[in-house]
Scaffold this motif. Structure first.
Motif, PDB file in Angstrom:
ATOM      1  N   ALA A 156       3.044  16.872   7.071  1.00  0.00           N
ATOM      2  CA  ALA A 156       2.871  17.005   5.626  1.00  0.00           C
ATOM      3  C   ALA A 156       3.193  15.696   4.894  1.00  0.00           C
ATOM      4  O   ALA A 156       4.007  14.890   5.349  1.00  0.00           O
ATOM      5  CB  ALA A 156       3.770  18.117   5.100  1.00  0.00           C
ATOM      6  N   PHE A 157       2.552  15.524   3.756  1.00  0.00           N
ATOM      7  CA  PHE A 157       2.794  14.372   2.890  1.00  0.00           C
ATOM      8  C   PHE A 157       4.234  14.401   2.390  1.00  0.00           C
ATOM      9  O   PHE A 157       4.731  15.432   1.944  1.00  0.00           O
ATOM     10  CB  PHE A 157       1.817  14.426   1.706  1.00  0.00           C
ATOM     11  N   ASP A 158       4.899  13.264   2.466  1.00  0.00           N
ATOM     12  CA  ASP A 158       6.269  13.125   1.963  1.00  0.00           C
ATOM     13  C   ASP A 158       6.328  11.804   1.194  1.00  0.00           C
ATOM     14  O   ASP A 158       6.499  10.731   1.785  1.00  0.00           O
ATOM     15  CB  ASP A 158       7.261  13.126   3.123  1.00  0.00           C
ATOM     16  N   GLU A 159       6.147  11.893  -0.118  1.00  0.00           N
ATOM     17  CA  GLU A 159       6.091  10.690  -0.943  1.00  0.00           C
ATOM     18  C   GLU A 159       7.350   9.840  -0.802  1.00  0.00           C
ATOM     19  O   GLU A 159       7.269   8.611  -0.703  1.00  0.00           O
ATOM     20  CB  GLU A 159       5.876  11.045  -2.411  1.00  0.00           C
ATOM     21  N   HIS A 160       8.500  10.480  -0.768  1.00  0.00           N
ATOM     22  CA  HIS A 160       9.758   9.748  -0.649  1.00  0.00           C
ATOM     23  C   HIS A 160       9.780   8.921   0.632  1.00  0.00           C
ATOM     24  O   HIS A 160      10.087   7.731   0.622  1.00  0.00           O
ATOM     25  CB  HIS A 160      10.924  10.744  -0.684  1.00  0.00           C
ATOM     26  N   LEU A 161       9.441   9.527   1.755  1.00  0.00           N
ATOM     27  CA  LEU A 161       9.449   8.817   3.034  1.00  0.00           C
ATOM     28  C   LEU A 161       8.445   7.666   3.030  1.00  0.00           C
ATOM     29  O   LEU A 161       8.760   6.559   3.481  1.00  0.00           O
ATOM     30  CB  LEU A 161       9.154   9.786   4.170  1.00  0.00           C
ATOM     31  N   ASP A 186      -0.160   8.189  -1.837  1.00  0.00           N
ATOM     32  CA  ASP A 186      -1.186   9.192  -1.512  1.00  0.00           C
ATOM     33  C   ASP A 186      -2.311   8.568  -0.689  1.00  0.00           C
ATOM     34  O   ASP A 186      -2.737   9.121   0.324  1.00  0.00           O
ATOM     35  CB  ASP A 186      -1.775   9.804  -2.786  1.00  0.00           C
ATOM     36  N   SER A 187      -2.783   7.420  -1.128  1.00  0.00           N
ATOM     37  CA  SER A 187      -3.844   6.716  -0.420  1.00  0.00           C
ATOM     38  C   SER A 187      -3.365   6.252   0.959  1.00  0.00           C
ATOM     39  O   SER A 187      -4.092   6.367   1.952  1.00  0.00           O
ATOM     40  CB  SER A 187      -4.309   5.518  -1.246  1.00  0.00           C
ATOM     41  N   PHE A 188      -2.150   5.732   1.024  1.00  0.00           N
ATOM     42  CA  PHE A 188      -1.584   5.296   2.305  1.00  0.00           C
ATOM     43  C   PHE A 188      -1.549   6.468   3.283  1.00  0.00           C
ATOM     44  O   PHE A 188      -1.948   6.342   4.436  1.00  0.00           O
ATOM     45  CB  PHE A 188      -0.177   4.734   2.086  1.00  0.00           C
ATOM     46  N   TYR A 189      -1.080   7.607   2.816  1.00  0.00           N
ATOM     47  CA  TYR A 189      -0.972   8.804   3.662  1.00  0.00           C
ATOM     48  C   TYR A 189      -2.333   9.218   4.215  1.00  0.00           C
ATOM     49  O   TYR A 189      -2.473   9.517   5.399  1.00  0.00           O
ATOM     50  CB  TYR A 189      -0.351   9.949   2.861  1.00  0.00           C
ATOM     51  N   SER A 190      -3.348   9.194   3.380  1.00  0.00           N
ATOM     52  CA  SER A 190      -4.648   9.723   3.794  1.00  0.00           C
ATOM     53  C   SER A 190      -5.556   8.690   4.450  1.00  0.00           C
ATOM     54  O   SER A 190      -6.506   9.078   5.139  1.00  0.00           O
ATOM     55  CB  SER A 190      -5.370  10.354   2.609  1.00  0.00           C
ATOM     56  N   VAL A 210       9.272   3.676   3.471  1.00  0.00           N
ATOM     57  CA  VAL A 210       8.640   2.812   4.476  1.00  0.00           C
ATOM     58  C   VAL A 210       8.017   1.604   3.782  1.00  0.00           C
ATOM     59  O   VAL A 210       8.139   0.464   4.253  1.00  0.00           O
ATOM     60  CB  VAL A 210       7.600   3.592   5.302  1.00  0.00           C
ATOM     61  N   GLY A 211       7.362   1.837   2.658  1.00  0.00           N
ATOM     62  CA  GLY A 211       6.792   0.727   1.899  1.00  0.00           C
ATOM     63  C   GLY A 211       7.849  -0.263   1.462  1.00  0.00           C
ATOM     64  O   GLY A 211       7.666  -1.482   1.569  1.00  0.00           O
ATOM     65  N   ALA A 212       8.977   0.247   0.974  1.00  0.00           N
ATOM     66  CA  ALA A 212      10.075  -0.632   0.549  1.00  0.00           C
ATOM     67  C   ALA A 212      10.614  -1.436   1.722  1.00  0.00           C
ATOM     68  O   ALA A 212      10.926  -2.629   1.586  1.00  0.00           O
ATOM     69  CB  ALA A 212      11.185   0.189  -0.099  1.00  0.00           C
ATOM     70  N   LEU A 213      10.726  -0.805   2.899  1.00  0.00           N
ATOM     71  CA  LEU A 213      11.192  -1.514   4.094  1.00  0.00           C
ATOM     72  C   LEU A 213      10.254  -2.667   4.438  1.00  0.00           C
ATOM     73  O   LEU A 213      10.698  -3.794   4.662  1.00  0.00           O
ATOM     74  CB  LEU A 213      11.304  -0.547   5.272  1.00  0.00           C
ATOM     75  N   TYR A 214       8.970  -2.392   4.472  1.00  0.00           N
ATOM     76  CA  TYR A 214       8.002  -3.451   4.790  1.00  0.00           C
ATOM     77  C   TYR A 214       8.006  -4.550   3.723  1.00  0.00           C
ATOM     78  O   TYR A 214       7.896  -5.740   4.053  1.00  0.00           O
ATOM     79  CB  TYR A 214       6.592  -2.879   4.955  1.00  0.00           C
ATOM     80  N   LEU A 215       8.114  -4.174   2.466  1.00  0.00           N
ATOM     81  CA  LEU A 215       8.177  -5.192   1.407  1.00  0.00           C
ATOM     82  C   LEU A 215       9.435  -6.049   1.562  1.00  0.00           C
ATOM     83  O   LEU A 215       9.386  -7.271   1.345  1.00  0.00           O
ATOM     84  CB  LEU A 215       8.130  -4.536   0.031  1.00  0.00           C
ATOM     85  N   ALA A 216      10.549  -5.436   1.932  1.00  0.00           N
ATOM     86  CA  ALA A 216      11.788  -6.198   2.141  1.00  0.00           C
ATOM     87  C   ALA A 216      11.645  -7.162   3.312  1.00  0.00           C
ATOM     88  O   ALA A 216      12.065  -8.327   3.225  1.00  0.00           O
ATOM     89  CB  ALA A 216      12.957  -5.244   2.369  1.00  0.00           C
ATOM     90  N   LEU A 217      11.058  -6.704   4.411  1.00  0.00           N
ATOM     91  CA  LEU A 217      10.845  -7.601   5.555  1.00  0.00           C
ATOM     92  C   LEU A 217       9.897  -8.741   5.184  1.00  0.00           C
ATOM     93  O   LEU A 217      10.108  -9.896   5.582  1.00  0.00           O
ATOM     94  CB  LEU A 217      10.298  -6.823   6.753  1.00  0.00           C
ATOM     95  N   GLY A 218       8.869  -8.419   4.403  1.00  0.00           N
ATOM     96  CA  GLY A 218       7.951  -9.462   3.947  1.00  0.00           C
ATOM     97  C   GLY A 218       8.628 -10.465   3.030  1.00  0.00           C
ATOM     98  O   GLY A 218       8.409 -11.675   3.140  1.00  0.00           O
ATOM     99  N   ALA A 219       9.480  -9.974   2.124  1.00  0.00           N
ATOM    100  CA  ALA A 219      10.197 -10.875   1.217  1.00  0.00           C
ATOM    101  C   ALA A 219      11.168 -11.765   1.987  1.00  0.00           C
ATOM    102  O   ALA A 219      11.278 -12.973   1.702  1.00  0.00           O
ATOM    103  CB  ALA A 219      10.950 -10.068   0.157  1.00  0.00           C
ATOM    104  N   ALA A 220      11.859 -11.202   2.961  1.00  0.00           N
ATOM    105  CA  ALA A 220      12.770 -12.010   3.785  1.00  0.00           C
ATOM    106  C   ALA A 220      11.981 -13.052   4.572  1.00  0.00           C
ATOM    107  O   ALA A 220      12.430 -14.196   4.729  1.00  0.00           O
ATOM    108  CB  ALA A 220      13.574 -11.107   4.718  1.00  0.00           C
ATOM    109  N   SER A 221      10.805 -12.675   5.056  1.00  0.00           N
ATOM    110  CA  SER A 221       9.954 -13.624   5.782  1.00  0.00           C
ATOM    111  C   SER A 221       9.524 -14.764   4.868  1.00  0.00           C
ATOM    112  O   SER A 221       9.513 -15.931   5.283  1.00  0.00           O
ATOM    113  CB  SER A 221       8.712 -12.909   6.336  1.00  0.00           C
ATOM    114  N   TRP A 254       0.835  -1.203   0.000  1.00  0.00           N
ATOM    115  CA  TRP A 254       0.000   0.000   0.000  1.00  0.00           C
ATOM    116  C   TRP A 254       0.876   1.261   0.000  1.00  0.00           C
ATOM    117  O   TRP A 254       0.683   2.171  -0.803  1.00  0.00           O
ATOM    118  CB  TRP A 254      -0.921  -0.026   1.204  1.00  0.00           C
ATOM    119  N   ALA A 255       1.856   1.308   0.912  1.00  0.00           N
ATOM    120  CA  ALA A 255       2.702   2.506   1.016  1.00  0.00           C
ATOM    121  C   ALA A 255       3.532   2.724  -0.246  1.00  0.00           C
ATOM    122  O   ALA A 255       3.666   3.856  -0.719  1.00  0.00           O
ATOM    123  CB  ALA A 255       3.616   2.402   2.239  1.00  0.00           C
ATOM    124  N   TYR A 256       4.084   1.658  -0.790  1.00  0.00           N
ATOM    125  CA  TYR A 256       4.976   1.823  -1.942  1.00  0.00           C
ATOM    126  C   TYR A 256       4.220   2.141  -3.227  1.00  0.00           C
ATOM    127  O   TYR A 256       4.621   3.004  -4.000  1.00  0.00           O
ATOM    128  CB  TYR A 256       5.847   0.579  -2.137  1.00  0.00           C
TER     129      TYR A 256
END
Length: 151
Positions: free
Chosen positions: A49-54, A30-34, A58-69, A24-26
């Motif tokens: 404030a919305f920060d698309e990069h951040l 916009d939808s994740f933020y709101s 965060v989305g990439a971090l969660y996807l990486a943890l999910g992939a490692a899992s 969702w975040a990655y």
């Protein structure tokens, strides 16, 4: 030590959590933020404030943890799952700690976010624990294999 069904189930939860939050975040920052975490709640847009990069990071971090899992769930040994558990635990405890010190939103939002973050941290801690399967007996006079010696 074998990868137990319980450890695989916990890793499956890590895959689901990583896919839900990370995807969702990655892919829809916009939808994740709101609208995160969904269900009419708003936990992100109240924090600044919305920060698309951040949000994508965060989305990439969660996807990486999910992939490692996911990778650890298919391993025959428990050690990959324990290493992934260390990553989930460090991230989860630090994330939980931040929100304990910086509560935002309604009382219901604070409680539900702390419960969900606490469970996420406990996922990592649970993956770190050794399995309860009894050790296989070794034959007297033989040298234990690497797996037996590292239990």
């Amino acid at each position: 030590m074998d990868n137990t069904p319980l450890r695989r189930a916990l890793l499956g939860l890590g895959v689901a959590l990583g896919a839900y939050v990370g995807g969702w975040a990655y892919f829809a920052p916009d939808s994740f933020y709101s609208a995160f975490p969904g269900f009419g709640l708003h936990w992100i847009d109240i924090d600044g404030a919305f920060d698309e990069h951040l949000i994508r990071d965060v989305g990439a971090l969660y996807l990486a943890l999910g992939a490692a899992s996911l990778g650890a769930a298919f391993a025959r040994a428990a050690q990959p799952g324990r290493v992934v558990g260390l990553a989930w635990a460090v991230f989860g405890v630090l994330h939980f700690g931040y929100h304990v010190l910086h509560p935002e939103g309604s009382a219901g939002d604070v409680v539900s976010s702390l419960v969900s973050l606490g469970l996420s941290a406990l996922l990592g801690v649970a993956l770190l624990l050794p399995s309860r399967r009894p050790a296989r007996p070794s034959v007297a006079g033989t040298v234990p294999t690497r797996t037996e010696a590292t239990r």
